[in-house]
Scaffold this motif. Sequence first.
Motif, PDB file in Angstrom:
ATOM      1  N   GLU A 170      28.638  75.983  97.618  1.00 39.12           N
ATOM      2  CA  GLU A 170      27.355  76.554  98.011  1.00 39.12           C
ATOM      3  C   GLU A 170      27.082  76.288  99.487  1.00 39.12           C
ATOM      4  N   PHE A 220      29.099  78.572 101.462  1.00 35.59           N
ATOM      5  CA  PHE A 220      28.510  79.911 101.454  1.00 35.59           C
ATOM      6  C   PHE A 220      27.318  79.988 102.381  1.00 35.59           C
ATOM      7  N   ARG A 221      26.511  78.920 102.352  1.00 33.72           N
ATOM      8  CA  ARG A 221      25.323  78.922 103.214  1.00 33.72           C
ATOM      9  C   ARG A 221      25.713  79.054 104.675  1.00 33.72           C
ATOM     10  N   TRP A 239      28.429  80.141 105.806  1.00 35.10           N
ATOM     11  CA  TRP A 239      29.025  81.463 106.026  1.00 35.10           C
ATOM     12  C   TRP A 239      27.912  82.518 106.191  1.00 35.10           C
ATOM     13  N   GLU A 240      26.901  82.356 105.344  1.00 36.11           N
ATOM     14  CA  GLU A 240      25.794  83.287 105.423  1.00 36.11           C
ATOM     15  C   GLU A 240      25.145  83.219 106.799  1.00 36.11           C
ATOM     16  N   LEU A 262      27.269  84.960 109.172  1.00 34.98           N
ATOM     17  CA  LEU A 262      27.177  86.418 109.034  1.00 34.98           C
ATOM     18  C   LEU A 262      25.881  86.932 109.639  1.00 34.98           C
ATOM     19  N   ARG A 278      25.567  89.478 112.496  1.00 31.76           N
ATOM     20  CA  ARG A 278      24.827  90.731 112.353  1.00 31.76           C
ATOM     21  C   ARG A 278      23.809  90.893 113.467  1.00 31.76           C
ATOM     22  N   LEU A 303      25.554  91.793 116.565  1.00 29.27           N
ATOM     23  CA  LEU A 303      25.974  93.191 116.520  1.00 29.27           C
ATOM     24  C   LEU A 303      24.784  94.113 116.705  1.00 29.27           C
ATOM     25  N   ASN A 304      23.680  93.717 116.024  1.00 30.39           N
ATOM     26  CA  ASN A 304      22.469  94.513 116.187  1.00 30.39           C
ATOM     27  C   ASN A 304      22.073  94.588 117.652  1.00 30.39           C
ATOM     28  N   LEU A 325      24.267  96.798 119.383  1.00 27.31           N
ATOM     29  CA  LEU A 325      23.907  98.161 119.018  1.00 27.31           C
ATOM     30  C   LEU A 325      22.715  98.637 119.837  1.00 27.31           C
TER      31      LEU A 325
END
Lengths: 381, 357
Positions: free
Chosen positions: A334, A337-338, A340-341, A344, A348, A351-352, A355
């Motif tokens: 967990e 994952f955290r 990793w989250e 991410l 993001r 990237l935003n 963008l």
Amino acid sequence: MASTQAGAGIGIANLPNQRHAIASKKGSALTMMIAGESGLGKTTFINTLFTTTIKAPKNHKRRFNKTTEKTVEIEIIRAELEEKQFNVKLSVIDTPGFGDYTNNRDSWMPIIDFIDDQHESYMRQDQQPKRQELSDMRVHCCLYFIRPTGHTLKPLDIEVMKRLGTRVNLIPVIAKADTMTPTDLHKFKKRILEVIAAQNIQCYTFPLESDDEASTKRNMSIMAAMPFSIIGSTDDVLTHDGRTVKGRQYSWGVAEVENEDHCDFKKLRQLLIRTHMLDLIHSTEETHYENYRRAQMETRKIGEPKVKTVTNPKWKEEEEALRKRFTEQVRLEENRFRSWEQQLIAERDRLNKDLEAEHSHIKALEAELESMQLGLSPKRK
Amino acid sequence: MSHPRRPGNRKNVKKGFQFTLMVVGASGLGRTTFINTLCDAEVVPKRECDEPEMAHIEEGIKIKPYTVELDEDGVKISLTVVDTPGFGDMIDNEYCFQEILGYLEQQYDDILSEESRIKRNRRFRDNRVHALLYFIAPTGHSLREIDIELMKRLSPRINIIPVIGKSDSLTPGELADFKKRVMEDIAHHKIPIYNFPYDPEEDDDETVEENSELRSLLPFALIGCEEEVTVNGRKVRGRQYPWGVVEVDNPQHCDFVKLRYALLSSHFQDLKEITHDYLYENYRTEKLSRSTDSASDNDSGEEDEHSRLKEEQFKKEEGKLKEIEDRVQRELKEKQQELWTKEQQLMSLEANQVQVQ
């Protein structure tokens, strides 16, 4: 069918001798289980039966080191016996801890599971492509030791014997028979046979009829003596009339092991070793193993593993440990994952942003383009 | 306090003494036969074995008191024997201890309530049990778990005297070893049994000798028999085996005679006094000062619940995480697509521009 005369035969009559030679060379393997509460003379009996110390007597100094694990263990003792150049690989299965606790519920599970496991293991090996070297630990007979209460069978005895009788050759035995007077013993035996019949407990039986009279008579006397009353002793004592025998010396006399008036030891030994050992082995292979195989094949496909239910209390601790490890690992995953989250999300956002930057760049370019286009088209006009 | 009181008072001799003895042990250890041998009469009827079809049914433990009048050397004793058939016979015997303990405490409760009455009943019958004979199976090894559990739980409420039932299944050597191991077990588990207490300084030599001898015989090896057989022309109570006759009253064969004398003549007063002055007083103190509730949740049960909840939580969070992951991936893809189309547009616009120029 043409028959050959004796004396002019072609040698078919020599077949039994050939079998004898093969059997003598191959030897035999016997697996015997002894079940019953502790203190009933099981170890002494085994040592008396084979006139050698197969199992060492209980070491009492270690009893205070025992952990409070209330389990029934399965102990396998192996020995190789040789008599007149014939070998027998003997395996004795002991069940220490059975019936010794305050709560003996389900204490027969390890024993029953063990017997079933041997059938299962043999069945699996039989289904393998290569089945030369089969290790066969199927139990050929089970001696169940009954406490000499003089009354009747206990509920625990009945529960266990019911389950044993359908899986293995069950031979009930009255332990420490020198506790009972002959009349008491006779009443007790009758009582036990009544209960066995009423409760549908299957005990070991063998065909009584035989070729010669003497064997038939002997077989009948052996069957009539069931359940066998036994006295076990590896000590030599002196009787009052000067004989040296294996027996137990009391202040009031000597109880002899091999005296048929004192106990049924000789009959049992005859049954187990001298006359019916092969029958025990064969009936295990032919009847009990086949029953097990049939029952399993009716519900399972070949090659599928057996559905097991874990009921051994010993394994509860392992289960707990495994569960703790599992929750630990879940926690670690967990966290991974955290993070990793987080990554991410950061990615993001980046990237935003890119963008957005691109968007604005494009807008700027578009605006330029438009202005250029506008600039161009009037030119065209 | 510990020396035996000889009944010299004439009034007492006439009125007689009252003594209650409880006998506990698994069936088949000779309990019933012992009671009948002790009283020299068939006090407890022989066990009627039930139908063989019902043999697998577990009956619980029953508590059955029997009263009998005995005459010991001119002294009348009203002996109440409490038998406990069914002890240790079931597959799960946890319940047996509570039954017996409940019975003993019930008797104490009766006395307690009687004592606290304004008008007490003179003829109130004292049913407290003064001694408990615990029958140990003659395994030859050592004490079993049920033996230790019972003695531990009951010793705060009653004098326990351990005895070996059917001791004629042990040879003299085995018997001595077994006795030694049983006493070692009792010492190891710190079980307070009645061991004929004496004070080497206060009591006279005779008492010290008598008590230490009785103490060395613990646990008493017993054989019970109601029938008589003839040995060398004498009629004795004994068991006839093909290899000899075991005599009940022969001190070489078993300790029955010594135990009987201790229970009914020399030590019963001591046992009664200890029951009243020590065990009953302890019970009284405990009961009167006991607080009402004792809330102690099963901690391990809670922990189990906890870990299971946590597992479920983890599973849920895992699911959520997966969702978030998928979502982020999708958005990433979309944005990438957008970027790409915009790039394409840009490129075509640039191309156009180049063309125009």
